[in-house]
Design an enzyme around this catalytic site. Structure first.
Site, PDB file in Angstrom:
ATOM      1  N   HIS A 146      44.449  85.604  55.466  1.00  0.00           N
ATOM      2  CA  HIS A 146      43.316  84.334  56.465  1.00  0.00           C
ATOM      3  C   HIS A 146      43.201  84.433  58.134  1.00  0.00           C
ATOM      4  O   HIS A 146      42.218  83.228  57.717  1.00  0.00           O
ATOM      5  CB  HIS A 146      44.202  82.440  55.834  1.00  0.00           C
ATOM      6  CG  HIS A 146      44.472  82.861  54.602  1.00  0.00           C
ATOM      7  ND1 HIS A 146      43.088  82.941  53.379  1.00  0.00           N
ATOM      8  CD2 HIS A 146      45.463  82.759  53.772  1.00  0.00           C
ATOM      9  CE1 HIS A 146      43.504  82.690  52.260  1.00  0.00           C
ATOM     10  NE2 HIS A 146      45.169  82.898  52.296  1.00  0.00           N
TER      11      HIS A 146
HETATM   12  C1  TV1 Z   1      55.469  74.305  55.202  1.00  0.00           C
HETATM   13  C2  TV1 Z   1      56.997  73.171  54.527  1.00  0.00           C
HETATM   14  C3  TV1 Z   1      54.265  74.065  54.946  1.00  0.00           C
HETATM   15  C4  TV1 Z   1      56.540  73.426  52.938  1.00  0.00           C
HETATM   16  C5  TV1 Z   1      52.973  74.591  53.172  1.00  0.00           C
HETATM   17  C6  TV1 Z   1      51.245  75.179  50.235  1.00  0.00           C
HETATM   18  C7  TV1 Z   1      54.343  73.873  53.989  1.00  0.00           C
HETATM   19  C8  TV1 Z   1      52.543  74.637  51.942  1.00  0.00           C
HETATM   20  C9  TV1 Z   1      55.894  73.743  52.674  1.00  0.00           C
HETATM   21  C10 TV1 Z   1      51.225  75.305  51.203  1.00  0.00           C
HETATM   22  C11 TV1 Z   1      53.897  74.364  50.663  1.00  0.00           C
HETATM   23  C12 TV1 Z   1      49.364  75.997  51.127  1.00  0.00           C
HETATM   24  C13 TV1 Z   1      46.998  73.867  52.465  1.00  0.00           C
HETATM   25  C14 TV1 Z   1      46.840  71.837  53.016  1.00  0.00           C
HETATM   26  C15 TV1 Z   1      45.370  72.577  53.967  1.00  0.00           C
HETATM   27  C16 TV1 Z   1      46.309  72.919  53.864  1.00  0.00           C
HETATM   28  C17 TV1 Z   1      49.630  84.763  53.168  1.00  0.00           C
HETATM   29  C18 TV1 Z   1      44.372  70.415  54.141  1.00  0.00           C
HETATM   30  C19 TV1 Z   1      54.471  74.498  48.820  1.00  0.00           C
HETATM   31  C20 TV1 Z   1      48.392  85.399  52.664  1.00  0.00           C
HETATM   32  C21 TV1 Z   1      48.739  79.545  52.586  1.00  0.00           C
HETATM   33  C22 TV1 Z   1      48.204  78.388  51.755  1.00  0.00           C
HETATM   34  C23 TV1 Z   1      48.441  81.370  51.430  1.00  0.00           C
HETATM   35  C24 TV1 Z   1      48.019  77.303  52.479  1.00  0.00           C
HETATM   36  C25 TV1 Z   1      48.642  82.458  52.309  1.00  0.00           C
HETATM   37  C26 TV1 Z   1      47.887  76.087  51.662  1.00  0.00           C
HETATM   38  C27 TV1 Z   1      48.746  83.496  51.385  1.00  0.00           C
HETATM   39  N1  TV1 Z   1      49.711  75.711  50.067  1.00  0.00           N
HETATM   40  N2  TV1 Z   1      55.199  74.833  51.059  1.00  0.00           N
HETATM   41  N3  TV1 Z   1      50.508  75.917  52.195  1.00  0.00           N
HETATM   42  N4  TV1 Z   1      45.519  71.178  54.440  1.00  0.00           N
HETATM   43  N5  TV1 Z   1      47.370  75.032  52.733  1.00  0.00           N
HETATM   44  O1  TV1 Z   1      46.859  73.877  50.957  1.00  0.00           O
HETATM   45  O2  TV1 Z   1      47.080  83.408  51.220  1.00  0.00           O
HETATM   46  O3  TV1 Z   1      49.181  83.981  49.928  1.00  0.00           O
HETATM   47  O4  TV1 Z   1      53.327  74.403  49.459  1.00  0.00           O
HETATM   48 ZN    ZN Z   2      48.211  84.200  48.861  1.00  0.00          ZN
END
Ligand code: TV1
Ligand code: ZN
Ligand code: CA
Length: 393
Positions: A146
């Site tokens: 990303h």
């Molecule tokens: C801290 C503590 C951060 C608990 C983040 C899940 C947390 C997430 C957390 C989380 C979580 C995301 C969004 C919302 C955009 C945000 C390595 C509007 C239980 C490659 C990245 C996902 C994936 C980001 C990375 C996503 C990869 N999901 N708990 N955060 N805002 N961010 O949705 O592709 O795997 O979830």
């Molecule tokens: Zn992922």
């Protein structure tokens, strides 16, 4: 251990930097670099290290990171304080720069070291492919798809994949990037939007409003202006919750088979995000170790030089299972490893409840309801094949 032998006729290399393991995004953050420890220890307990060339790569230099990232972003990343950034009442941080310091991309102790080591393992893998010392190079510490040139995003700060592909392009006319992480590989796609020397193909859960990052629809195939050679060189396979091994394998093979026929890559980069497995803390799919690993097997069977990257994966035990299995696939010993996990210390210490008959291929987690109809998948395949009519190398 004794039945794992070096593959004949090709070389597999394993690029691993143990210093990455020690970094923490924070107690509750889903990204646990410790899953790398678990993977490495499984790989070693099967004796797979004896069948590969093992490297401990140096960190990427500032200049190497500059091949993709901007100076102002890198300077900030290198100097930013690891203290938690103050938040206002709504948990917004008014001082967010380059999307750093929020909950997804927190600032933590040793952040820059962690980023440059991740870049380092993937660049090392790319170098071994370029100088033909390796046919398959494995970089489980990479795969952070990303990251943008001057912005962190979705747990990713430095885009090690883009850096590795840029390296490959010095020696390879055409590179195919394949992404089986449950999220859209937006950073890699965007980086190569305007070239016809890189084709990107991501399979992902797609729900523009409710699932990160919300991009990667079927019709997003690269900016379609007449002067853009990169048009039609971004392929997206948007999916719904609960896709199974059988459906995924069928989709994967018909999409990748067609891409290889039309685009004729000379090297392949495969991002193996393990958050597409069933039971993942963030993911939504229903893949088993077998189905996830079948993608690696299929790509290996194409006989092209390839880099295998890690990526997402938020149930560490399952991440380690999949990546150890896929390391075996790369070596070609997957049929000869004991499905009962050797009783090595890390596994025993942490998963006592599973340690009686710990199975490599049986992952933990309840299956999800499958929301992918056969009709929809057929339409997806047809659309992809139509896109590829524009591509002729
Ligand atoms: C801290 C503590 C951060 C608990 C983040 C899940 C947390 C997430 C957390 C989380 C979580 C995301 C969004 C919302 C955009 C945000 C390595 C509007 C239980 C490659 C990245 C996902 C994936 C980001 C990375 C996503 C990869 N999901 N708990 N955060 N805002 N961010 O949705 O592709 O795997 O979830
Ligand atoms: Zn992922
Ligand atoms: Ca993906």
């Amino acid at each position: 251990i004794s039945n794992i032998t070096r593959p004949k006729g090709y070389n597999v290399s394993f690029h691993y930097q143990p210093e990455m393991e020690k970094h923490h995004f924070g107690q509750t953050h889903p990204m646990k670099p410790w899953r790398l420890t678990l993977t490495k220890s499984l790989v070693m307990s099967y004796g797979m290290n004896f069948a590969m060339d093992n490297y401990t790569p140096r960190a990427a230099t500032y200049e190497e990171l500059r091949d993709f990232h901007t100076q102002d972003y890198l300077d900030f990343l290198a100097t930013v304080a690891p203290e938690p950034v103050p938040r206002d009442l709504d948990n917004h941080n008014p001082d967010l720069k380059f999307n750093l310091g929020g909950s997804d991309c927190p600032l933590f102790e040793g952040l820059f070291d962690y980023c440059s080591m991740s870049g380092g393992v993937s660049l090392d893998a790319a170098r071994k492919i370029c100088n033909k010392e390796s046919d398959i190079a494995i970089a489980w510490g990479g795969g952070l798809h990303h990251a943008k040139k001057s912005e962190a995003s979705g747990f990713c700060y430095i885009n090690d994949i883009v850096l590795a592909i840029l390296q490959l392009l010095r020696h390879h006319p055409r590179v195919l990037y394949i992404d089986i992480d449950v999220h859209h590989g937006d950073g890699v796609e965007e980086a190569f939007f305007s070239t016809d020397r890189v084709m990107t193909c991501s399979f992902h859960k797609y729900d523009p409003l409710n699932f990160f990052p919300g991009t990667g629809g079927l019709d997003d195939n690269g900016p379609k202006n007449e002067h853009n050679p990169g048009a039609h060189h971004a392929i997206n396979v948007p999916l719904n919750d609960g896709i199974t091994d059988e459906q995924y394998a069928w989709l994967f093979q018909s999409v990748i088979g067609k891409i290889v026929e039309k685009f004729r890559p000379t090297a392949i980069c495969l991002q193996c995000g393990a958050d597409s497995l069933a039971g993942d803390r963030i993911g939504r799919f229903n893949l088993q170790v077998q189905g996830h690993g079948a993608c690696v097997e299929y790509v290996k069977g194409l006989g092209l030089p390839m880099i295998i990257f890690g990526g997402g994966g938020y149930t560490p035990r399952n991440v380690a299972r999949a990546w150890a299995y896929e390391t075996a696939v790369a070596i070609g010993c997957q049929g000869r490893i004991d499905p009962v996990i050797p009783q090595h210390t890390v596994w025993r210490e942490h998963f006592r409840q599973e340690s009686l008959l710990p199975s490599l291929e049986q992952i933990v987690g309840e299956p999800r309801q499958n929301r992918n109809t056969q009709k929809r998948l057929q339409d997806v395949i047809q659309h992809v094949h139509e896109q590829l009519r524009f591509v002729n190398q």
